[in-house]
Design an enzyme around this catalytic site. Structure first.
Site: not given
Ligand code: GLC
Length: 670
Positions: A196, A297, A299, A341, A410, A535
């Site tokens: 996105h 990475r 996502d 991920e 995270h 978080r």
């Protein structure tokens, strides 16, 4: 040897016309390319052509503009390769001939928010000695590309993929940091949000204005009929603060539209059924690769393809996309690898490393989410059965790939333990997951943990967990009570979990602050942009004053740091821990003791034993003979200790103790 001769007839035909077109373009710029670069480029193209042509043809061939768009890839890869800096081209070759560079036991990762760790990218360069002291050489810097203003999901809502968040620095800073890392034998990982963009991204703005080209970059709908139909089988990622998967924009394109927004309203899912989107994302990948990034990475990859009637995750097309991205990267910047991920169930996870016909063609790295969840599950229950069973049933990582292993990062912890795996060892999955939520949120009687529920749904009992490692492992509570025995046990728990990720297989990632035993940080509650997302309690700023105590063995900080560093050093010297040596768990005769073996073809086996309880236990020693360890045997985690002793055929383990066992003759061989 001809890779073209090896291609399927249709692929070969496409290859011939692609190379024709490409050669014409190359002729124009041929003077600028030295012959070796040109040869390398063409050899790689021939080698990887089928690997990107076939998936792209299977996904897009039916679109009328396929031919034209596909041919446009020729210009894209030529341009990206032409811009690749010399030192990175050298690194490409180095890594092509050392394809296991990221699997080596020397690899140890650290995860850092640039602002929270060091203020800016320049600040990170200044903090290099800290990273080196710890032994981290794979540096994952959390989202650093220019995010939207205001709430941005910790940087995962990117407005501009070609600019660094101005608060952290600029592209030159990123490039300089990468160069410095490389010269110190370190590598750089950054996030690339592929699923996105922020709704402020240029494509989204244009779509908002009604530009048909860019409307086709996202999933947009005039009416709610299709969104409603999709919603029937779609889960919600953030039911608390971003319920539903679609957002209505009354002014969009003049008449109002629904947009697919899996995560937050301000994160718009990209439409990968449009080849143009694939090509645009590819050029971002090349751009970042040419700045010196080593690991991208990727996502939220599981969400990249939607299918009515499914949860729109892990669709087969996602694997086609990944293969196409991967093979194109092998042509332009083969030193760059991908990390998926994909925080998904164990049966879906392995496919991101490339299985079946995608073997060796997708991501080199993926998060071992299962291992992470099972560590916490076992720490709470003190019973290793679900963990042993689940991990035994997980396929080995495909050749040329490895996990990243971690205790915390995270995000929240979602209890990805399946009903089937729980049932297989006589447990009820639903009740166990409930127990974990109660235990880690500290409600369960006797719990040592100080976590907080994340996105809890009282209707079905689903919930995830936030909290720093130290708080979840009991340190926060113990320090508050000031009870030395509890403090000692909490430290042992932290080290036990880390001992496993350092040795189970893959690149271990240390989440910033865990090496110092940092606990939850509630300061986020004062920030209105963060307050609704707990978080942030496990995303603390680096307290450098606390870090300064890391050499004082009298402090909790010092005790943890010293042991972490020690484990890292030992890992980095232990050949058996190369990522290519298989890892699998072993049943023991004690339900508190988790055991696993690393099998190295040249350097023999290492067996690890871990006591997941706060009591001294014993375990039958025959397990070592079974794994072909020969006496004398050493616990390499305590190199100064004498060889292992056995009494009455049993090995003793102290509360939360772990042993890393290797035959002495293997050690002597160096
Ligand atoms: C990934 C990130 C998470 C973020 C989400 C949406 O799962 O780790 O922090 O919220 O993607 O981008």
């Amino acid at each position: 040897m001809s890779n073209a001769a090896y291609m399927r007839p249709n692929t070969r035909k496409a290859y011939t016309s692609f190379v024709d077109k490409l050669n014409k373009k190359l002729q124009k710029i041929a003077q600028a390319w030295n012959p070796r670069d040109r040869d390398l480029f063409l050899i790689r193209l021939e080698r990887y052509f089928a690997d990107f042509y076939e998936p792209l043809a299977s996904l897009y061939q039916s679109r009328p503009d396929f031919e034209e768009q596909f041919m446009a890839l020729a210009s894209l890869i030529i341009a990206a390769y032409a811009e690749r800096p010399e030192p990175l081209k050298k690194l490409d070759v180095e890594r092509e001939i050392t394809p296991d560079w990221f699997q080596r036991e020397s690899m140890v990762g650290g995860i850092y928010y640039v602002d929270l760790f060091a203020g800016t990218l320049k600040g990170v360069r200044e903090k290099m000695p800290y990273l080196q002291e710890l032994g981290a050489n794979y540096i994952h810097l959390m989202p650093l590309l220019k995010p939207r203003e205001g709430a941005n999901d910790g940087g995962y809502a990117v407005e501009d993929y070609c600019a660094v968040n101005p608060e952290l620095g600029n592209m030159d800073d990123l490039e300089n940091l990468a160069t410095e890392l490389h010269s110190n034998n370190m590598s750089l990982c950054i996030d690339l949000v592929v699923n996105h963009t922020a709704k402020e991204h240029e494509w989204a703005r244009r779509a908002m204005e009604g530009d048909p080209k860019y409307l086709d970059y996202y999933f947009t709908y005039d009416e709610s009929t299709l969104p409603d139909a999709y919603e029937k089988t779609l889960p919600e990622v953030f039911p608390d603060f971003a319920p539903g998967n679609f957002t209505w924009y009354p002014n969009m394109a003049g008449k109002g539209k629904w947009v697919w927004t899996t995560f937050n309203e301000f994160q718009w899912d990209l439409n990968y059924t449009n080849l143009a989107v694939f090509c645009e994302m590819l050029s971002y990948m090349f751009f970042l690769a040419n700045k010196g990034v080593d690991i991208l990475r990727l996502d939220a990859v599981p969400f990249m393809w939607k299918r009515m009637g499914t949860n729109c995750q892990n669709q087969p097309e996602v694997h086609e996309l990944l293969q196409a991205f991967h093979s194109l990267m092998r042509i332009v910047a083969p030193s760059v690898i991908f990390k998926a991920e994909a925080i998904v169930a164990p049966q879906d996870l392995i496919h991101y490393l490339g299985t079946g016909r995608h073997t060796g063609k997708e991501c080199e790295l993926a998060y071992n989410n299962s291992l992470m969840v099972l560590l916490w599950s076992t720490l709470a229950s003190r019973k290793v059965t679900i963990m042993t069973h689940t991990l035994l049933n997980m396929p080995a990582t495909p050749v040329g790939t490895t996990w990243v292993t971690y205790v915390r990062l995270h995000d929240d912890i979602g209890w990805a333990i399946t009903d089937e795996n729980a049932q297989a060892v006589g447990e009820n999955g639903f009740l166990h997951r409930n127990f974990l939520n109660e235990f880690y949120s500290g409600k369960f009687p006797g719990s040592f943990s100080r976590g907080e529920l994340f996105q809890y749904n009282p209707a079905n009992g689903d919930g995830r967990m936030s909290g720093m490692t130290a708080s979840l492992a009991g340190l926060e509570k113990a320090v508050e009570k000031g009870n030395p025995r509890d403090i000692d046990l909490a430290i042992r728990r932290i080290l036990l979990l880390y001992s496993i990720i350092f040795t189970y297989g893959g690149i271990p990632l240390i989440y910033m602050g865990d090496e110092l035993g940092l606990c939850n940080d509630k300061s986020y509650l004062k920030n209105p942009l963060k307050a609704n997302d707990n978080r942030w309690m496990h995303r603390p700023a680096m307290p450098w004053k606390v870090a300064a105590r890391r050499h004082d063995a009298e402090t909790v900080t010092g005790r943890i740091f010293k042991e972490m560093k020690r484990m890292i050093t030992i890992r980095q010297q232990t050949r058996q821990l190369h990522g290519a040596s298989t890892a699998y768990p072993l049943w023991t005769d004690n339900e508190h003791v988790f055991a696993y073996v690393r099998q190295h073809p040249a350097h023999g086996n290492m067996v690890a034993l871990c006591n997941f309880s706060e009591f001294p236990v014993t375990v039958g020693a025959n397990i070592l003979m079974e794994q072909k360890l020969s006496w004398p045997i050493r616990d390499i985690s305590q190199p100064d200790n004498p060889p292992l002793r056995i009494e009455w055929g049993r090995l003793a383990l102290q509360p939360y103790q772990f042993l890393w066992l290797i035959s002495e003759d293997e050690l002597n061989q160096g």
